[in-house]
Design an enzyme around this catalytic site. Structure first.
Site, PDB file in Angstrom:
ATOM      1  CD  GLN A  16      -2.172 -11.831  -4.059  1.00 12.17           C
ATOM      2  OE1 GLN A  16      -1.228 -13.487  -4.325  1.00 12.17           O
ATOM      3  NE2 GLN A  16      -2.765 -11.321  -3.074  1.00 12.17           N
ATOM      4  CG  ASN A  50      -6.248  -9.102  -4.935  1.00 14.81           C
ATOM      5  OD1 ASN A  50      -6.437  -8.810  -5.685  1.00 14.81           O
ATOM      6  ND2 ASN A  50      -6.747  -8.806  -4.149  1.00 14.81           N
ATOM      7  CG  HIS A  60       1.636  -9.355   4.810  1.00  7.65           C
ATOM      8  ND1 HIS A  60       0.245  -9.554   4.445  1.00  7.65           N
ATOM      9  CD2 HIS A  60       1.567  -7.755   4.271  1.00  7.65           C
ATOM     10  CE1 HIS A  60      -0.208  -9.421   3.796  1.00  7.65           C
ATOM     11  NE2 HIS A  60       0.626  -8.116   3.719  1.00  7.65           N
ATOM     12  CB  THR A 102      -0.729  -0.232   0.878  1.00  2.00           C
ATOM     13  OG1 THR A 102      -1.649  -1.209   1.229  1.00  2.00           O
ATOM     14  CG2 THR A 102      -2.099   1.016   1.169  1.00  2.00           C
ATOM     15  CB  CYS A 149     -19.019 -12.166   3.939  1.00  4.47           C
ATOM     16  SG  CYS A 149     -18.459 -13.379   2.462  1.00  4.47           S
ATOM     17  CB  SER A 154       3.000  -6.860  -0.006  1.00  5.13           C
ATOM     18  OG  SER A 154       2.516  -6.950   1.279  1.00  5.13           O
TER      19      SER A 154
HETATM   20  N1  PLP Z   1      -1.949  -5.717  -3.784  1.00  4.60           N
HETATM   21  C1  PLP Z   1      -2.160  -6.836  -4.291  1.00  4.60           C
HETATM   22  C2  PLP Z   1      -2.349  -7.322  -5.067  1.00  4.60           C
HETATM   23  C3  PLP Z   1      -3.029  -7.424  -2.990  1.00  4.60           C
HETATM   24  O1  PLP Z   1      -3.945  -8.577  -2.735  1.00  4.60           O
HETATM   25  C4  PLP Z   1      -2.668  -6.832  -1.554  1.00  4.60           C
HETATM   26  C5  PLP Z   1      -2.881  -7.303  -0.568  1.00  4.60           C
HETATM   27  O2  PLP Z   1      -3.827  -8.081  -0.182  1.00  4.60           O
HETATM   28  C6  PLP Z   1      -2.036  -5.717  -1.451  1.00  4.60           C
HETATM   29  C7  PLP Z   1      -2.061  -4.551  -3.181  1.00  4.60           C
HETATM   30  C8  PLP Z   1      -1.821  -5.103  -0.165  1.00  4.60           C
HETATM   31  O3  PLP Z   1      -0.969  -4.993   0.390  1.00  4.60           O
HETATM   32  P1  PLP Z   1      -0.625  -4.686   1.779  1.00  4.60           P
HETATM   33  O4  PLP Z   1      -1.448  -5.108   2.429  1.00  4.60           O
HETATM   34  O5  PLP Z   1       0.903  -5.387   1.733  1.00  4.60           O
HETATM   35  O6  PLP Z   1      -0.430  -2.616   1.705  1.00  4.60           O
END
Ligand code: PLP
Length: 756
Positions: free
Chosen positions: A187, A159, A209, A71, A334, A207
């Site tokens: 992803q 994602n 995590h 983000t 949900c 990212s």
């Molecule tokens: N972009 C995609 C495709 C993601 O799947 C995610 C997280 O779900 C993000 C951006 C955001 O990542 P972060 O939570 O590490 O900022």
């Protein structure tokens, strides 16, 4: 033991990454900006990780900064591109009028575009690039529109669906357009060879995590020569591109993961991942015949499966999987009552039911073979649990005994089945079109004969689905329920009552909401069991009477008729229940609704009542489901009363020698309870769908007897507790956090459970 199949949301931390983070925190805790030995050690580690990252990403040149996550990387990229557009505009140059993003992009991208576009005062048009049924960008559209775009954002892989973008096709469509290009690589990291340096990608956020590093660490690649504006200014870290003391534990952990990727041996190969997906898909097909895969396998990451099952909503599937210890996620967010359809699947143009009921299974490349095998076994067990409990057809169905009353809901609308177990005769009240298949299966599996399909009124917002239901179960339809034998609302012509074994249904005309509105009264012997009042009285509302087919001046008299026949305490089951209150009585509604109280107590004449009601109904907005509001909302849901008991409080209640023994109730559906019994607590199973049967019994308990409801997460049990409190039993409780928080022996970590 939990099987985690939600790797696209986040992953556990790889043991190597955990060790690297711990070692940095314990031994190499220096600040990489310090020039003494501790700082130099940290700096060396930082440089080393950046070098590995460059190799893994195929990005020998350009900038590569560590961020807090994707983000932040997205914000930095968008800020950089838009600041450059503003600079050009301020210098008097013409700038392209649009910012484009893929329609299936993670929300972080369009939200960042809108945010910075507004904050920088650019006022550009922010527009979605359409995608096809396969989830891929419409390249012809992009080619035609890119010349008018200042920035184009296209994720590398999605994602929700795992769909892999055609980055070479996009590069080709953008060639010569002058647009900057952001590729969200979250992803794709570790799953696709991105080779950033070989592509014209300007910005690529990542990212940690999502790939076995902890939360709070990410990376941003910026191509050499591409505009850059720091998001964070301060101490000048990261070459002044991103100030703030570096997250060394996160960087070291990410380094360990990237190192493992580079060296091999930890993550499964592409061939192995494809094989695992195939086995999971086969298990899903066995468990749920008719399952639909929402993205083409040949265009998707092998680790993501996005599925919908006809007739089974996302909420049901999530509860089912969770009961089996399979952690998956809804393809969509949900809510408790309604799953918002997935915007990703909607953008792909998939049918509404598929977008509304999608579930995502995503595994990780570090999962073990044992994890996948166990996941497949549990998926099959989920199918078995559904077959054994009549949710889906089974080859050797032995008829199950029905409860007297079962409630089905669709977005706040309620449909009831009254079934007499002894005679196996049943009646459906207010069938809903969405439920035809479910009801037919439900009745067939219980060996029931359908003797009446009744509507409480001609509905304003949907046609009766009685005929569709007749067509769906021709073999179980009694002669007296056939269309030629009944009136417009399904009542058998000339019949006084409908007999269901020892139970009887009679009807009462209650014009008001509509001219033809009726209530159906259910008696067992001489006792009134419940009254189906349609939309005449709902929990918290009276049915509106401003439709063309309404009879507003008859409404007041109908309420009095109802009171004469059911009394102040008779259980009312309504056609809509927007707040999950399950049942009500006239006494409860009188306390909440002054208008109702006024007409029943004689303070309003029928005409005065009609006038007051018309005032209330002026400009009635649609419901939160965007369907027509059937109730004139009178009382807003009371500030939610706290009904939660935490684990310690419940343990204390159970341990008390004195005082009344609590009644423990498991409100999960039978298929969930089969997969994860709560044997230790031995609660009485009363699934939410048949809760209304037990409400009178619990209402009659001594006032100080606690009734404690359980479910998976504490949502449904809280609904049950609130419903019972509202019906007057003050000692109704819900286990906070549900069985998910009830203490059980769990392994210390994901990797301890299924050692790599
Ligand atoms: N972009 C995609 C495709 C993601 O799947 C995610 C997280 O779900 C993000 C951006 C955001 O990542 P972060 O939570 O590490 O900022």
């Amino acid at each position: 033991m939990e099987i985690y199949l939600d790797a696209n949301a986040t992953t556990p931390v790889l043991p190597q990454a955990r060790d690297a983070a711990l070692s940095v925190m314990a031994d190499a805790f220096g600040n990489p900006s310090s020039i003494h030995g501790s700082g130099l050690k940290a700096r060396a580690r930082l440089d080393e990780v950046r070098a590995i990252a460059r190799r893994v990403l195929g990005a020998p040149a350009g900038r590569l900064l560590f961020t807090s996550g994707a983000t932040e990387g997205i914000q930095t990229a968008v800020l950089s591109a838009l600041t450059d557009l503003r600079r050009r505009r301020d210098a008097g140059q013409a700038i392209p009028p649009r910012l484009l993003f893929g329609a299936t992009e993670h929300k972080a991208v369009p939200e960042a575009l809108k945010h910075w576009n507004a904050l920088l005062g650019l006022g550009l048009d922010v527009e979605a690039i359409p995608v096809g049924l396969d989830g891929r960008h419409d390249l012809a559209w992009l080619r035609a529109n890119a010349p008018s775009a200042g920035l184009v954002c296209t994720m590398a892989a999605n994602n929700e669906t795992g769909v892999i973008s055609d980055l070479d096709g996009i590069a080709d469509a953008l060639r010569g357009s002058g647009a900057l290009w952001l590729v969200d690589g979250v992803q794709a990291l570790g799953k696709l060879p991105l080779q950033l340096g070989e592509r014209a990608i300007d910005y690529a956020p990542f990212s940690g995590h999502k790939l076995y590093a902890p939360k709070g660490i990410g990376m941003l690649y910026v191509r050499e020569g591409t505009p850059f504006t720091p998001l964070l200014a301060g101490g000048g870290q990261e070459g002044a591109l991103r100030s703030g003391t570096e997250n060394m534990a996160g960087i070291a952990a990410l380094g360990a993961v990237l190192d493992a990727l580079e060296r091999g041996g930890v993550f499964a190969s592409l061939g192995e991942l494809l094989d695992r997906r195939q086995r999971l898909a086969d298990a899903l097909r066995q468990a749920f015949p008719g399952v639909v895969f929402n993205a083409p396998f040949e265009l998707s990451l092998p680790t993501t499966l996005n599925v919908s099952v006809p007739g089974l909503g996302a909420k049901l599937l999530l509860d089912l999987f969770d009961a089996a210890g399979l952690r998956v996620s809804g393809g969509s967010a949900c809510g408790a009552a309604k799953a918002a359809p997935s915007y990703v699947l909607q953008a792909m143009g998939l049918p509404a039911w598929q977008a509304a009921s999608a579930v995502r299974l995503s595994f990780g490349a570090a999962d073990t073979e044992a994890t996948i095998q166990e996941a497949c076994r549990r998926l099959r067990a989920c199918g078995e649990a559904l077959r054994a409990t009549c949710q889906i057809p089974a080859p050797d169905e032995t008829p199950q005994s029905p409860e007297l009353l079962t409630r089905f809901t669709v977005d706040g609308a309620c449909c009831y089945v009254v079934a007499d177990a002894a005679s196996r005769r049943c009646a459906v009240i207010d069938p809903l079109p969405e439920l035809t298949g479910t009801l037919a299966q439900w009745m067939r599996c219980r060996g029931l004969t359908l003797v009446a399909i009744l509507d409480t009124h001609s509905h304003g917002d949907h046609a009766s689905s009685a005929q569709a239901l007749r067509d769906a179960i021709p073999e179980g339809l009694a002669q007296e329920a056939r269309v030629e034998s009944v009136d417009a609302l399904g009542w058998p012509r000339e019949a006084e009552v409908i007999a269901l074994g020892m139970h009887r249904l009679s009807r009462l005309a209650t014009p008001g909401h509509t001219e033809d509105a009726v209530a159906y009264l259910l008696h067992a012997g001489g006792d009134l069991v419940a009254s189906f009042v349609g939309d005449t009285v709902m929990p918290g509302a009276l049915g509106r009477s401003d439709f063309a087919q309404s009879a507003p001046s008859a409404f007041g008299a109908s309420l009095k008729t109802l009171e004469r026949n059911v009394g102040p305490e008779g259980l009312l089951l309504s056609g809509h229940d927007y707040d999950d209150r399950f049942a009500t009585t006239l006494a409860i509604e009188c306390a909440a609704q002054p208008l109702l109280d006024g007409v029943l107590k004689g303070r309003f004449s029928a005409d005065a009542f009609a006038m007051e009601k018309a005032t209330l109904e002026r400009d009635l907005a649609p419901t939160e489901y965007q369907t027509m509001a059937c109730g004139a909302r009178i009382d807003c849901a009371r500030a939610a009363e706290r009904v939660e008991l935490d684990v310690e409080a419940l343990q204390a209640m159970l341990g008390q020698g004195d005082g009344p023994k609590p009644v423990l109730v498991d409100v999960r559906e039978a298929y969930e309870a089969r997969l994860s019994p709560t044997s230790e607590l031995a609660p009485e199973p009363v699934p939410l769908s048949v809760l209304i049967n037990a409400l009178p019994r619990w209402r009659a308990l001594p006032a100080d007897t606690p009734v404690v409801f359980f479910c998976r997460s504490g949502n449904r049990s809280a609904q049950a507790a609130r419903a019972l409190r509202r019906l007057g039993h003050g000692q109704a409780w819900s286990l906070a956090g549900g069985l998910a928080l009830w203490p059980t022996a769990q392994p210390a970590s994901h990797f301890d459970a299924f050692a790599i």
